[in-house]
Design a protein around this motif. Sequence first.
Motif, PDB file in Angstrom:
ATOM      1  N   LEU A 124      65.450  41.758  91.019  1.00 29.32           N
ATOM      2  CA  LEU A 124      65.754  40.725  92.166  1.00 29.32           C
ATOM      3  C   LEU A 124      64.531  40.152  92.521  1.00 29.32           C
ATOM      4  O   LEU A 124      64.667  39.008  93.398  1.00 29.32           O
ATOM      5  CB  LEU A 124      66.601  41.370  93.224  1.00 29.32           C
ATOM      6  N   LYS A 125      63.470  40.540  92.333  1.00 24.44           N
ATOM      7  CA  LYS A 125      62.134  39.975  93.011  1.00 24.44           C
ATOM      8  C   LYS A 125      61.856  38.449  92.579  1.00 24.44           C
ATOM      9  O   LYS A 125      61.870  37.729  93.445  1.00 24.44           O
ATOM     10  CB  LYS A 125      61.162  40.638  92.371  1.00 24.44           C
ATOM     11  N   PRO A 126      62.189  38.086  91.102  1.00 24.74           N
ATOM     12  CA  PRO A 126      61.743  36.858  91.069  1.00 24.74           C
ATOM     13  C   PRO A 126      62.947  35.779  91.773  1.00 24.74           C
ATOM     14  O   PRO A 126      62.429  34.567  92.088  1.00 24.74           O
ATOM     15  CB  PRO A 126      62.205  36.677  89.472  1.00 24.74           C
ATOM     16  N   TYR A 127      64.080  36.289  91.773  1.00 19.73           N
ATOM     17  CA  TYR A 127      64.973  35.393  92.794  1.00 19.73           C
ATOM     18  C   TYR A 127      64.721  35.264  94.113  1.00 19.73           C
ATOM     19  O   TYR A 127      64.783  34.138  94.875  1.00 19.73           O
ATOM     20  CB  TYR A 127      66.464  36.153  92.501  1.00 19.73           C
ATOM     21  N   LEU A 128      64.107  36.261  94.821  1.00 18.87           N
ATOM     22  CA  LEU A 128      63.909  36.188  95.935  1.00 18.87           C
ATOM     23  C   LEU A 128      62.715  35.374  96.222  1.00 18.87           C
ATOM     24  O   LEU A 128      62.384  34.573  97.171  1.00 18.87           O
ATOM     25  CB  LEU A 128      63.513  37.784  96.564  1.00 18.87           C
ATOM     26  N   LEU A 129      61.667  35.517  95.249  1.00 22.41           N
ATOM     27  CA  LEU A 129      60.460  34.728  95.453  1.00 22.41           C
ATOM     28  C   LEU A 129      60.925  33.240  95.078  1.00 22.41           C
ATOM     29  O   LEU A 129      60.320  32.211  95.799  1.00 22.41           O
ATOM     30  CB  LEU A 129      59.408  35.026  94.115  1.00 22.41           C
ATOM     31  N   LYS A 151      59.793  35.770 104.706  1.00 24.17           N
ATOM     32  CA  LYS A 151      60.350  37.075 103.971  1.00 24.17           C
ATOM     33  C   LYS A 151      61.549  37.711 104.425  1.00 24.17           C
ATOM     34  O   LYS A 151      62.484  38.086 103.692  1.00 24.17           O
ATOM     35  CB  LYS A 151      59.140  38.273 104.024  1.00 24.17           C
ATOM     36  N   LEU A 152      61.838  37.719 105.791  1.00 21.09           N
ATOM     37  CA  LEU A 152      62.929  38.065 106.362  1.00 21.09           C
ATOM     38  C   LEU A 152      64.112  37.100 105.976  1.00 21.09           C
ATOM     39  O   LEU A 152      65.200  37.453 105.616  1.00 21.09           O
ATOM     40  CB  LEU A 152      63.010  38.241 107.748  1.00 21.09           C
ATOM     41  N   SER A 153      63.782  35.889 106.127  1.00 22.32           N
ATOM     42  CA  SER A 153      64.855  34.886 105.738  1.00 22.32           C
ATOM     43  C   SER A 153      65.240  34.683 104.343  1.00 22.32           C
ATOM     44  O   SER A 153      66.370  34.422 104.065  1.00 22.32           O
ATOM     45  CB  SER A 153      64.247  33.325 106.126  1.00 22.32           C
ATOM     46  N   ARG A 154      64.540  34.988 103.398  1.00 20.81           N
ATOM     47  CA  ARG A 154      64.758  35.149 102.061  1.00 20.81           C
ATOM     48  C   ARG A 154      65.853  36.172 101.662  1.00 20.81           C
ATOM     49  O   ARG A 154      66.900  36.069 101.014  1.00 20.81           O
ATOM     50  CB  ARG A 154      63.782  35.315 101.227  1.00 20.81           C
ATOM     51  N   GLN A 155      65.554  37.265 102.742  1.00 21.22           N
ATOM     52  CA  GLN A 155      66.503  38.527 102.356  1.00 21.22           C
ATOM     53  C   GLN A 155      67.848  38.135 102.984  1.00 21.22           C
ATOM     54  O   GLN A 155      69.103  38.536 102.329  1.00 21.22           O
ATOM     55  CB  GLN A 155      66.021  39.708 103.108  1.00 21.22           C
TER      56      GLN A 155
END
Length: 209
Positions: A124-129, A151-155
């Motif tokens: 999932l990391k590429p998606y979150l980035l 970083k919180l907002s992307r989550q």
Amino acid sequence: MAVGRLQKFEGILDAAVKVFAERGYRGSQISRIAKEAGVADGTIYLYFKNKEDILVSLFRERLGALIGKFEYAVRASKTAEEALRLICELHFAELERHPLLAHVTQIELRQSAFELRKEIGKTLKPYLLLIEGVLLRGIADGAFRPEIDVKLSRQLIFGAMDEAVSSWLLSERKYALAAQVDGTVDFFCARCGPEVDAQNERPFFPSPQ
């Protein structure tokens, strides 16, 4: 990977989606996936180490293909809000078109072991980035407030989409998942966009605390 091998690899993943969705991850056997794919049991092990590897590969391959679509949409978008909306539209549309895949990603993942969930989480990391990049773009353009925690907002954005898909599945798909796009995106943008000076009807940016 040669064309023939790639087709067999994809066929096994497609079979795994169907078997995992119908029988549950824990209740699925390699032999059943092989039967669904129309291959011998031993053939599975030419492509995957075990059942866990199949599930991780399923997330990596399917999510990887989806991220490619997201990246194209983001590049073509004119604003950060439009990019965010396109990501949400694609996310919902893809899972609405593939309800068995949605079931596996939303239901079966939550019932798997912690280490397996952790391994899948890496995919999932590429998606979150990608989402993080959209947020940074929005901050730079003035569409989002500069003090938001990126970083919180992307989550939170991913979590909102994830929960919307889960609720849709639990409702037995009684409504269109695509109809949830506006509510999901508008909820975020209303809270992270520039505040509005009601008297002058123009946005203003409060200084970070």
